[in-house]
Structures are given as C-alpha cells and as structure tokens.
Design a protein around this motif. Structure first.
Motif, PDB file in Angstrom:
ATOM      1  N   LYS A   1       0.831  -1.203   0.000  1.00 54.85           N
ATOM      2  CA  LYS A   1       0.000   0.000   0.000  1.00 54.85           C
ATOM      3  C   LYS A   1       0.867   1.254   0.000  1.00 54.85           C
ATOM      4  CE  LYS A   1      -4.202  -1.827   0.713  1.00 54.85           C
ATOM      5  NZ  LYS A   1      -5.353  -1.657   1.554  1.00 54.85           N
TER       6      LYS A   1
ATOM      7  N   TRP B   1      -6.734  -1.966  -8.810  1.00 55.87           N
ATOM      8  CA  TRP B   1      -6.837  -2.194  -7.364  1.00 55.87           C
ATOM      9  C   TRP B   1      -8.266  -2.536  -6.946  1.00 55.87           C
ATOM     10  CZ3 TRP B   1      -3.306  -3.112  -3.797  1.00 55.87           C
ATOM     11  CH2 TRP B   1      -1.992  -2.712  -4.035  1.00 55.87           C
TER      12      TRP B   1
ATOM     13  N   LEU C   1      -0.900  -3.635 -11.439  1.00 57.05           N
ATOM     14  CA  LEU C   1      -0.838  -4.859 -10.664  1.00 57.05           C
ATOM     15  C   LEU C   1      -0.291  -6.010 -11.481  1.00 57.05           C
ATOM     16  CD1 LEU C   1      -4.194  -4.407  -8.865  1.00 57.05           C
ATOM     17  CD2 LEU C   1      -1.937  -4.249  -7.885  1.00 57.05           C
TER      18      LEU C   1
END
Lengths: 547, 259
Positions: free
Chosen positions: A409, A542, A416
C-alpha cells in the motif's frame, strides 16, 4: 484455569517427585500452563486442512491422535505375518520409530527448544530442578499418548496371536525405543546447534514437518497395499552393519525370547538394544548444560555468507520477466516460497504428493504386467500432477508473515500486472518446473524419449491452467493474508470445479495422440492458447482486489 | 520558497460507530519538521495511514504534492518514505533481500538499491547482518532496517512513527542528525512520538491531536507562550486535560503494597 485429568493422575505420584527434591506444586503449575498452551496449538498433521477452531476445550493434539490409531492399523499385518520375528518385528519397530520420531520433531520441538523457559521462568524464584522435571514430564505425557494411540491395536492383535510373553517383551522394547527416540532427538538438536545457528535448525525441523505431512498423505494411498506384504517371507543373513539399524536390536530380542535362538548375533543385538538407550541417557544428562547454552543460539543471528547472484540466473530472469518490477516480484515471490516456513509447510507436501500420485495410478493400472508399459499411453497420468495447481494458486495469497504486506500500500504500485505475473512465474519456474523435470525424467525412463513432445505440451498446459485458475479465483495480493483465515470461506467448490479442467486437458491430449502428428499439432495449439490467455489475464486494477 | 507539501481539510474518519478523526485540518510546508503528538488513541497513526493510502474510506480532502490522494493515482507515493510504529516485515527474508525488494518497488535499479542498502546498513552499524534473516535481528536492528527502507528512494516527504523505538543513545544521535540534515535539504518530515523531549528539540512545529481534533498547532515557543507550563510534557498534560497522575500513581503503589 482448568484442571487436567492427566495432572490429577500425576498427583498420585506427588511423593515420588518430592523425594527427588522437586517442588511438586510449582512443577504442576508449570505443566498446567504448558498443557493449556498445547491445546491452542494445531499439530502438523492437521495443518493440511485445519482451520483455527475456537473451541479451546478440546485438545487439538488429542484429536490428532486418531490418525496415529489409523497408522497403528498399518502395523497390524506385521503381527499376523507368522513367526519370522526378527524380520517382521524389526519392520514393526522401524515404522513405530518413524512415527514417534517425526512426530517428536515436528510437534514437540517447541518443548525441547523452548527458550522462553529460560527468559520467563529462570528469573522467578523457582529452582532449576523443578523446571527440568516439568519439561521431562511434559515430554513423557506427550509421548505416552502418542505411543498408546499407535500400538494399542497391534499389541492386542499380538497378544491374541503370540501370547502374553510376546506382549511383555514388546512393551518393554517400546519403552526403550521411546526413551531412545527422545534422547536421540535431543542429541541431534545438540549436534545441529553446535555447528549451525537457530535458523538452520528451524529449517531442518520444517523439512521434517514437510516430510511427515507428505508421508502421511502417501501413507493413506499405500495403507491398503501394505496387506499384500503378508505373504512375504524373508530370511535374514546376519551382517555386521545390521548392528546400526536399531529397530533390529528389538526385533532380535523378540526372536531370542520367542524362538529361543540363543546365537551370539541375536544376543549381541539385544544387548545393544538395552545398553545404547541407557548410555544415551547418561550422555544426555552430561551434555544437558552445554545444550542449554547452545539453545541460546536460537535467538542469535549467525554471520551469513554473501550470496552472489549468478550471471546465468540473471540472464534467465531477463528472459522470463520483461519489466524491472516484474523481476522484483519474481525474486520476492521465489524467496518467500523458499524461505517462509509456514508457506512451505502448507504447500510443499502437496507438491511432493503431485510427484507420487501419477505413479500410484500407473501402478494401479499395471498391477500384474509391466511389459507393455513402454508402448502404452499411461504417461498421460502425468496430468495428475496438475491437480495441485489450484490449491497452490489459492495458497499464494497466504503467508505466516502476512502483516508485512503493508508495503504494497505504501509503495507506488500503479499496475498490478507485474505483481501477479511475477508471482505466478515464480511459482511455475521455481516450484513447479523442478518437480516437473524430475517427473518427466522418470516418465522418459519408463516410456522412452518418444513422449518428449507430449511432456512439453503438458507443461504448456500447466501454464495455461495456472492462468485459468488465476482468472477464476478471487484475486488477492500475494502473501498478504493469514493462514488462519484460509479455510473460513471455503474454496472447495471452486477448487473442485477447477480440477475438472485437468481431465479436459488430458482428454484432448489423448485424442490428439490418435491422429498422425497429433501430438505436434496439440503442442502448437496449446502454445497459442497460452499466448492468448496470458496477456489479458493480468490486466487488473486495485478495485478488483478482494481484501 | 514556501511550497505546500501536505494540505488536509476537514478530515474525518470513523471505525464502525466510533469517530477517530473529527475534522482535522492543517497545511505542511516544504522543509518543516512536524512533531505530531497526542495521547494513545487520539488518531495520530490513523492520520498518517490515511495520507499513505493504507486506510481509505474517509471524508474530507487530503492533498499531497498538490495531488488529491483519492484520485487513484499512486504516483505521489514515489516521493514518500514511511517508518511504521509496529515493525511488521517479511522477516523470513534477509536484510539484503528485503531492502532490495522495497527499493525495486520504489522504482530503483536492483544494483543501486543493493549498493545503497548495504552502505546505509554499514553506516548504521548493522552491516554484518545484511545477509542474515530479519527474524534473527534485535529490536534496534529491525528499527534501523525500517528507517533505511524508508529512505532508500530519497523521498521528499517522510513519515516517522516512533522511529527511535529500540535504538540505543548513540544511534538516536545519528538519527537526529540525519533528520536535521534531511530537513536542511528541504525534505519535509512528519514525526509522531510519545517521547516529548525529543519532539520538543527536533520539531520546527508541533501539532497536538486530542480526541480526533487538533488541540494545538504552532512552534514550541508559541505553545509555551499560550500555556502557563514550561516543558512540552507539561503542556501536553495541560492541553489533554490530564492532572491526576499523582493521585493515580499513589493508588497504584498502595495496591502494590497490599498483601
């Protein structure tokens, strides 16, 4: 605090402890706490499919004992085999030793290696003798439960078949083996700690745990087959090296007592069986202070060697991973899979299982005749090694160190894709590929080089299968969840569905072998499919991540 | 140059029914060292976690480097370093493996990350454990590792949450010097701690959070002028309305004495 039946039983021997100058009340208190902590610990055997059970009142360990009762059944055939005591009882004691020893190492190392005792109890006004006594009694309680679970049924069978004398000698032997195993384990730890640091020892314990889990998984498969051994009669020739196989010491003394073979070979083996445990206890008490000293090493950091990164490894990495970020995740995931003990304990046994299972099926298929093996299509059983992929794909999100995941984070991870593709590539290359190579070599030895294109196809299908599993399963950041949550939202439905892909791959493969050049066409098709599914699978944001 | 690095406007955060932050607003300028203090549970760590994107689901506006952090762009994190209060790390890795991984996540080259990490570990006196597993580190070593991991990528904005926890006196001095030099370079530092005399000495500005609101904001001298008390510890007690320490201490000791 609740009271334990075991301790109440122990209360009857209060006088015995007192005469040795042990503060029984204190020892009992320590034991009570330890037994309570044991209840909250999940034994290795259960970790495969255990979820944290909230009912604390049931001892997880006691519950795990039924598995040992089952494995006790495994030893019954050796009781029924006849009167070739040396052979059958040596095997019996050998198996018994294996279970006691592995269980000792995997579940009770924490007792032997507890350095908290030193930090918590030593500063308190409690004398050392009572602490050591508590430790010894703790181990004694544990090992008696285990032993009783394992041997009760075989011994009853033995009593019926061979009579009470046999029973007495065997019980005597089992007690000696128990003592020897405890002392031997402690001596092995001493030896390891003398030369290595605590991390190494923890790794060794970890591998024994993995081995035990694997042995039990495979054991289930072989349990039935063990009864086929019944007709086996083997005449043993005395050899000097048999003196080192300590289950034979005890096989020999039964042979001696039951068949009255008073030959020097049996006598000397029997003597070894009695003397060595006694000597080892003496050795242990002599070395114990040194052991306690070395135990401190568990918390020390050893000076580690600098690991040079090989040029070849770097080149391969560049070939496998495109971006620097992907490389970082590949390296990270490989290290986590290699170093994280909880992860290894959960995943490695099933990896080992994936090697064994194709051969179990081949063996079942060719129970009697192995001659036409090399021309058959049984090599397709290699597809069974793929069924572990969905399980591992689920496991990738777990870690014993899941709390470290805050870094994802905090760092500026925009895409990703490298995170997931790097991790999955690491699984395929570092875990699956070596296994697959091993499996392939055995398969080639059995079926010949002709199956090479098929083997390549299967590996490509394995990669595709990985991607399919990834797409269907919930997406989570790798190594970011606790294993404790692993079974709460049951995945078994999805896992079962995913496993159905394997017969599809295998079926198509079988069909392809029926047409000329089919293998090569299938290889080409599989490769193209992989290229098509690979890219879009990892395009995620995300928002799609489930916490 | 007075550039605004962080702007927080009416920040609110609730956990279930409990309000943790209740309208926090402040602006941080380049080169400031903010001492961010408050009693346990005042919402300090929550504020920091929101700014880092670890916690979301808040109301109010948080702008860092002129970018609204809730717009989904991660780019602002590239210039932030963070030392968390509770040192959770993948401690089954070695220092070398962990630090290079973190460095690479921030976009550093592996070789550069390795070189920087190794040199910094050596300068911090923990070079010999660089290739050992973090699990075997002492508390101080772990803390040094975390400090280094927060600085590898030369960030503009730093969040330190109890960073000197477990460090020995000499290392604390090195760390204070590092902070001073970083601030002189124009880096902005957000420093949360319960050790008042350290905060008093290093901060160029102090923000005191109490029950989810800002109870005081200004330089130490300004705070001293507003309050009658002398040290930051006493100002802290006064602003948080705590004066019973004598009585509580006495009662504690009297129960200890009971047999």
């Amino acid at each position: 605090m609740q009271d334990f039946r075991t301790l109440k039983l122990l209360d009857r021997f209060e006088k015995v402890f007192s005469t040795f100058g042990i503060d029984y009340k204190i020892m009992r208190k320590i034991l009570q706490v330890k037994l309570m902590m044991d209840r909250r610990r999940v034994p290795t055997i259960f970790t495969q499919n255990a979820k944290k059970n909230q009912e604390e009142d049931k001892n997880q360990y006691i519950k795990s004992l039924w598995i040992y009762v089952l494995f006790g059944l495994f030893m019954v055939p050796f009781m029924l085999m006849g009167e070739n005591y040396l052979f059958q009882m040596s095997l019996f004691f050998g198996i018994f030793t294996f279970f006691v020893m592995t269980s000792m190492i995997s579940d009770f190392s924490s007792v032997l290696l507890d350095i908290r005792d030193r930090n918590i109890l030593f500063p308190k006004p409690v004398d050392r003798k009572s602490i050591s006594a508590a430790k010894a009694v703790h181990i004694f309680i544990y090992i008696s439960f285990l032993t009783i679970a394992l041997v009760t049924i075989p011994l009853l069978v033995g009593l019926v078949i061979h009579g009470p004398l046999f029973l007495l000698v065997t019980i005597f032997n089992i007690i000696l083996i128990d003592i020897f195993v405890v002392v031997l384990t402690a001596l092995i730890y001493m030896f390891v700690l003398k030369f290595f640091d605590g991390e190494k020892l923890k790794d060794i314990i970890n591998y024994v745990q993995i081995g035990l889990s694997l042995a039990i998984m495979v054991g289930y498969q072989l349990l039935v087959r063990s009864f086929e051994f019944i007709d086996l009669t083997v005449a043993l020739e005395p050899r000097w090296w048999q003196g080192f196989i300590f289950p034979m010491w005890y096989g020999a003394n039964i042979e001696l007592v039951m068949n009255g073979h008073l030959v020097p070979f049996y006598v000397s083996l029997s003597l070894l069986g009695i003397l060595i445990p006694l000597i080892s206890i003496w050795l242990y008490t002599r070395l114990l202070p040194a052991f306690e000293q070395n135990l401190q090493k568990l918390s020390y950091h050893g000076k580690a060697k600098v690991k040079k990164r090989s040029k070849l490894g770097g080149a391969i990495l560049t070939f496998i991973c495109t971006s620097n970020e992907e490389k970082a995740f590949f390296r990270f995931a490989s290290l986590m899979m290699k170093n994280e003990r909880d992860f290894k304990l959960k995943v490695y046994p099933s990896l080992g299982f994936s090697i064994v299972i194709p051969f179990i099926f081949i063996m079942n298929g060719f129970n009697t005749d192995l001659s036409n093996l090399s021309t058959s299509k049984s090599y397709l059983t290699i597809y069974f090694s793929l069924i572990i992929i969905p399980t591992v794909m689920v496991m990738l999100k777990y870690s014993g160190k899941y709390k470290g995941a805050w870094i994802y984070k905090v760092t500026p991870i925009k895409q990703l894709k490298p995170m997931f593709s790097g991790t999955i590539k690491a699984f395929l290359v570092k875990l699956f590929f070596p296994l697959y190579i091993l499996l392939s070599l055995i398969m080639i030895a059995l079926f010949g080089v002709r199956i090479l294109p098929d083997l390549i196809t299967v590996f490509i299908n394995a990669c595709t299968y990985c991607v399919i599993c990834f797409m269907i399963l919930n997406k989570s950041i790798p190594f970011s969840a606790s294993f404790d949550t692993a079974n709460q939202n049951s995945n078994s439905g999805i896992l079962f569905m995913l496993m159905l892909f394997v017969p599809v791959f295998a079926g198509l493969h079988f069909v392809s072998t029926l047409i000329p050049f089919g293998s090569f066409i299938y290889l080409l098709v599989a490769f193209i499919v992989l290229l098509i599914v690979w890219k879009p699978a990892f395009n995620l944001t995300w928002e799609k991540i489930s916490d | 140059m007075t550039e605004e690095i962080v702007t927080i406007n009416n920040l609110q955060k609730r956990y279930g029914g409990k309000t943790v932050l209740n309208g926090v607003s402040f602006t941080v300028k380049r080169g400031e060292i903010i001492g961010y203090i408050g009693p346990n549970g005042a919402g300090k760590s929550t504020t920091v976690k929101i700014m880092l994107g670890i916690e979301d689901d808040f109301s109010g506006e948080v702008t860092i480097f002129g970018q609204d952090i809730s717009d989904g762009d991660m780019e602002y994190k590239r210039k932030i370093g963070y030392v968390p209060e509770i040192a959770e790390v993948y401690d089954n890795l070695t220092g070398h493996e962990y630090l290079t991984f973190i460095g690479e996540l921030y976009g550093l080259d592996f070789e550069l990350a390795d070189y920087k990490a190794k040199s910094l570990m050596e300068l911090f006196g923990v070079g010999e454990v660089y290739y050992s597993r973090i699990a075997s580190y002492s508390k101080g070593m772990r803390q040094k590792l975390l400090i280094i991991s927060s600085l590898l990528h030369n960030p503009e904005l730093l969040f330190f949450d109890e960073p000197i926890n477990g460090l020995d006196a000499n290392s604390v001095m090195i760390f204070k010097e590092i902070m001073t030099q970083l601030a002189a370079q124009g880096k902005t530092i957000f420093y949360s701690s319960h050790i008042m005399d350290v905060v008093e000495k290093i901060s160029s500005r102090i923000i005191l959070l109490h029950e989810g609101k800002i109870a005081a904001d200004g330089t130490f001298n300004q705070l001293k002028a507003q309050n009658t008390e002398g040290s930051l510890e006493q100002i802290f007690n006064q602003l948080t309305g705590f004066s019973e320490h004598k009585e509580l201490g006495a009662r504690f000791v009297s129960i200890v004495g009971e047999m």
